[in-house]
Structure formats: structure tokens, C-alpha cells
Design a protein around this motif. Structure first.
Motif, mmCIF file in Angstrom:
data_model
loop_
_atom_site.group_PDB
_atom_site.id
_atom_site.type_symbol
_atom_site.label_atom_id
_atom_site.label_comp_id
_atom_site.label_asym_id
_atom_site.label_seq_id
_atom_site.Cartn_x
_atom_site.Cartn_y
_atom_site.Cartn_z
ATOM 1 N N UNK A 1 0.853 -1.191 0.000
ATOM 2 C CA UNK A 1 0.000 0.000 0.000
ATOM 3 C C UNK A 1 0.883 1.233 0.000
ATOM 4 N N UNK A 2 0.404 2.276 -0.692
ATOM 5 C CA UNK A 2 1.267 3.430 -0.852
ATOM 6 C C UNK A 2 0.439 4.697 -1.074
ATOM 7 N N UNK A 3 0.954 5.820 -0.556
ATOM 8 C CA UNK A 3 0.414 7.148 -0.842
ATOM 9 C C UNK A 3 1.566 8.025 -1.308
ATOM 10 N N UNK A 4 1.384 8.682 -2.437
ATOM 11 C CA UNK A 4 2.452 9.476 -3.019
ATOM 12 C C UNK A 4 1.922 10.850 -3.403
ATOM 13 N N UNK A 5 2.666 11.898 -3.054
ATOM 14 C CA UNK A 5 2.307 13.257 -3.447
ATOM 15 C C UNK A 5 3.119 13.661 -4.673
ATOM 16 N N UNK A 6 2.420 14.209 -5.671
ATOM 17 C CA UNK A 6 3.058 14.589 -6.929
ATOM 18 C C UNK A 6 2.792 16.057 -7.209
ATOM 19 N N UNK A 7 3.828 16.831 -7.361
ATOM 20 C CA UNK A 7 3.678 18.253 -7.649
ATOM 21 C C UNK A 7 3.240 18.446 -9.094
ATOM 22 N N UNK A 8 2.346 19.411 -9.303
ATOM 23 C CA UNK A 8 1.910 19.734 -10.664
ATOM 24 C C UNK A 8 2.627 20.968 -11.206
ATOM 25 N N UNK A 9 3.257 21.745 -10.309
ATOM 26 C CA UNK A 9 3.878 22.997 -10.714
ATOM 27 C C UNK A 9 2.888 24.127 -10.877
ATOM 28 N N UNK A 10 1.639 23.863 -10.507
ATOM 29 C CA UNK A 10 0.573 24.849 -10.679
ATOM 30 C C UNK A 10 0.263 25.526 -9.344
ATOM 31 N N UNK A 11 0.146 26.858 -9.375
ATOM 32 C CA UNK A 11 -0.255 27.633 -8.201
ATOM 33 C C UNK A 11 -1.582 28.321 -8.521
ATOM 34 N N UNK A 21 -1.577 10.187 -5.071
ATOM 35 C CA UNK A 21 -1.747 8.872 -5.676
ATOM 36 C C UNK A 21 -1.874 7.805 -4.586
ATOM 37 N N UNK A 22 -2.950 7.042 -4.643
ATOM 38 C CA UNK A 22 -3.214 5.978 -3.675
ATOM 39 C C UNK A 22 -3.144 4.636 -4.405
ATOM 40 N N UNK A 23 -2.387 3.700 -3.854
ATOM 41 C CA UNK A 23 -2.250 2.372 -4.467
ATOM 42 C C UNK A 23 -2.394 1.302 -3.397
ATOM 43 N N UNK A 24 -3.201 0.272 -3.672
ATOM 44 C CA UNK A 24 -3.336 -0.822 -2.702
ATOM 45 C C UNK A 24 -2.490 -2.020 -3.126
ATOM 46 N N UNK A 25 -2.539 -3.110 -2.361
ATOM 47 C CA UNK A 25 -1.683 -4.263 -2.628
ATOM 48 C C UNK A 25 -2.088 -5.016 -3.892
ATOM 49 N N UNK A 26 -3.312 -4.774 -4.397
ATOM 50 C CA UNK A 26 -3.752 -5.394 -5.639
ATOM 51 C C UNK A 26 -3.321 -4.612 -6.876
ATOM 52 N N UNK A 27 -2.732 -3.444 -6.653
ATOM 53 C CA UNK A 27 -2.342 -2.596 -7.769
ATOM 54 C C UNK A 27 -3.422 -1.646 -8.223
ATOM 55 N N UNK A 28 -4.558 -1.637 -7.534
ATOM 56 C CA UNK A 28 -5.592 -0.641 -7.823
ATOM 57 C C UNK A 28 -5.052 0.738 -7.470
ATOM 58 N N UNK A 29 -5.332 1.696 -8.349
ATOM 59 C CA UNK A 29 -4.661 2.997 -8.261
ATOM 60 C C UNK A 29 -5.688 4.113 -8.422
ATOM 61 N N UNK A 30 -5.649 5.061 -7.499
ATOM 62 C CA UNK A 30 -6.533 6.223 -7.555
ATOM 63 C C UNK A 30 -5.679 7.483 -7.470
ATOM 64 N N UNK A 31 -5.970 8.445 -8.341
ATOM 65 C CA UNK A 31 -5.279 9.736 -8.281
ATOM 66 C C UNK A 31 -6.298 10.828 -8.009
ATOM 67 N N UNK A 32 -6.031 11.629 -6.979
ATOM 68 C CA UNK A 32 -6.918 12.715 -6.573
ATOM 69 C C UNK A 32 -6.109 14.001 -6.522
#
Length: 345
Positions: A1-11, A21-32
Motif C-alpha cells: 500500500x502506498x500514498x504518493x504526493x506529486x507536484x503539478x507545478x501549478x499555483x 496517488x493511492x495504491x493498494x496491494x492489488x495494484x488498484x490505483x486512484x489519483x486525486x
């Protein structure tokens, strides 16, 4: 399981836009994104073992801000607030005071006004694998609503392929509140019309709407009409081919109970999307007005190319006393939970 923050460069409005980015052990992936808490990706594994994105959106964040997209704005994947759907004439009376809201669809207020929660940058409060909690403080008089409203929204992805949305809010003055999320789903591996998706809703009544789609408060039985999804059927079976569905269904449930709102399956992918909610109604929308160019992979999202299950309180209920109240008072806490669960048929 993983949570990752990704910068967009947008202000925007002095605040940084971040992708979570949220990822579970099955590889299901959600980006919010913290802008509008937009669910931009919901990638699952279909019955062929292929990865498939089941929500509409864009590959690049900047496209959510583009002029062409905003001209016919469909709120792809965004949170809706301070008040979901329509408020008749953009007006209501609360404790003897009249309030006039922004009118952004004809004479009515839609989805919180001209600049709703969908177009605000939310503060990222915390991340715990794989989840994120965000907060937005809506100041008094924003879009005409009374009271300073503090809203927190948590997205949690479980190993059971559930995306759980938990909402909380408090206010320092009496105010209406009606929150939902506006993801557009398509379970087909090839996209296209959703007419063959099989849809079931435990709702024996839907709410009458006037000629501007505002709820009147009258309950209409689904029995004997094309609105009957109690046993489940293909979405395009016996429907109005020009209008599709854009109705609020009253769920057969105890008030506040976390239970089934809808179940939708698609044969080619073998996917089943089940929605659970504590809310009393679900607004079922089959995207009649959808017309978005340059979606993911350059796709053109056309009418009836997706469906939305917007769990909420009834639209316009601030003006209809017979419907469950949407009024929040100081010292009270608004809470709701909605779950999107992915399974295979």
C-alpha cells in the motif's frame, strides 16, 4: 500500500496544486487532486487481467482549467458543495432571513454557485497509506451562503478495492450543506455509450422535477415506469433516448444507514461497481450534456458516454420542508460516507 504526493507545478490562489496517488496491494490505483478533490484516475484490473481506468478525466491537470472545458463544464470527478444540484431561484429563507445565492444555471443555483468547492484548492491535512485527508474553509457569504463552513474529506483505498469517501463539516452559523462527488464512470474497456451497462438501484420512488430540473418534493413511484431499477436492467432499456436519466432517486433505507445505493455491471470488462452511502438519495445522471474533447488518450467524451451516482440529500430540499433537512447548526457536525467498491461479476 502506498500514498504518493506529486507536484503539478501549478499555483492557484496562492496555493500549490498537488496530485495524491493511492495504491493498494492489488495494484488498484486512484489519483486525486487537491484542486476540487478531483478523482482523475481510478485504475482497476478487469476480468482479462488488464488495467482499466473507469473514470472520465484528463491526462494533464491543466486541461481541467482550459477555457474549452469550462465553457460546457461537466464537473468531471469533482467534489460538489456547498450545495449539490439545484436550489430553486438561487434563494432560500433561514430563520427569518432571505438569502440570495449566485445564479449559474438560468434562474437557479447549481452545484454551489459560480465558484463552488469543485474549483477551490483544498489543504492537504494528512496522508496515511493509502489515504489522504483534505480540508476547505468556506468563508461566510461565499456564493451567498451564511456561516464559515469547515469541511474535511478523506479518501481511503482499501485492499478490498473500496474507495471510501468520508465527509465531515462544522459551521459557526446556521447554513445549508449538501455535499456529493461527481465522478463519471464507464466500465467498458473500450469506452463508448453506457446503454448496455446493467444498473440496479433499491429505490421505489424518484422525486418530481419542474421544468428547470428543480425538485418539488413530490415522490413518484417507479413502478410501471422506465425509472424502475429495482430488479436491475440495461441502462438504455426503455429509456428516453433524448434525455436519458437525470433524476433523484429516494433510496429504500433507514435514514443515515450505510447501505446499498446502486450496483452497475458491464459484460466485456466483467467489472461491477457497487455504491454504498449513508445519504438518503442518489441522483442518477447519464451524461446527456457531456461534450468534452481531448479527454484521456485524446478521447472525445460524448452524451451518454458515462453515468454518475451522486449520493446526497435531495436537491432544493432547503426549500422543501417535507424532505430530510440539509441545515447544519453551530455545535453540530455534518457527516456522510460513500463507498465505491469494485468487484468482478
Amino acid at each position: 500500500m502506498n500514498t504518493k504526493l506529486v507536484k503539478t507545478g501549478k499555483i492557484i490562489d496562492g496555493q500549490e496544486v498537488i496530485g495524491i496517488e493511492l495504491t493498494n496491494t492489488k495494484g488498484t490505483y486512484v489519483k486525486v487532486y487537491n484542486y476540487g478533490t478531483i478523482i482523475s484516475k481510478f485504475v482497476v484490473t478487469n476480468k482479462q487481467g488488464e488495467k482499466q481506468d473507469i473514470v472520465l478525466g484528463f491526462d494533464d491537470f491543466d486541461q481541467y482549467l482550459s477555457e474549452g472545458y469550462r465553457e460546457n463544464y461537466p464537473y468531471l470527478g469533482a467534489v460538489i458543495g456547498r450545495y449539490a444540484n439545484r436550489i430553486k431561484d438561487g434563494r432560500f429563507n433561514l430563520e427569518g432571513l432571505d438569502y440570495q445565492l449566485a445564479k449559474n444555471t438560468g434562474y437557479d443555483c447549481l452545484h454551489g454557485g459560480k465558484t463552488g468547492f469543485d474549483s477551490r484548492v483544498w489543504e492537504v491535512l494528512s496522508t496515511i497509506d493509502p489515504s489522504v485527508t483534505m480540508r476547505y474553509v468556506s468563508p461566510a457569504a461565499e456564493e451567498g451562503f451564511p456561516g464559515n463552513l469547515v469541511v474535511e474529506l478523506t479518501f481511503k483505498l482499501t485492499d478490498e478495492d473500496e474507495l471510501i469517501l468520508d465527509y465531515k463539516a462544522t459551521t459557526d452559523a446556521v447554513t445549508p450543506i449538501n455535499l456529493t462527488h461527481h465522478s463519471y464512470f464507464n466500465l467498458s474497456p473500450d469506452g463508448g455509450p453506457i446503454i448496455h451497462h446493467h444498473h440496479r438501484m433499491p429505490a421505489s420512488y424518484y422525486l418530481e422535477q419542474d421544468d428547470t430540473y428543480c425538485v418539488t418534493g413530490k415522490l413518484i413511484p417507479v413502478a410501471g415506469t422506465h425509472h424502475d431499477f429495482l430488479a436491475g436492467k440495461p441502462i438504455g432499456e426503455n429509456w428516453d433516448t433524448e434525455l436519458g436519466y437525470d433524476q433523484t432517486y429516494v433510496l429504500d433505507k433507514a435514514y443515515g444507514e450505510l447501505t446499498l445505493a446502486s450496483e452497475t455491471t458491464e459484460a466485456a470488462s466483467g467489472l461491477k461497481l457497487t455504491v454504498y452511502t449513508t445519504e438518503p438519495v442518489a441522483h442518477f445522471y447519464t451524461a446527456k450534456y457531456l461534450d468534452v474533447k481531448n479527454g484521456k488518450g485524446g478521447a472525445h467524451y460524448e452524451p451518454f458516454g458515462a453515468f454518475c451516482v451522486e449520493t446526497q440529500h435531495a436537491p432544493n430540499s432547503v426549500n422543501v420542508p417535507s424532505l430530510p433537512s440539509t441545515i447544519l447548526k453551530p455545535g453540530e457536525r455534518y457527516q456522510q460516507t460513500t463507498i465505491y467498491k469494485i468487484e468482478h461479476q
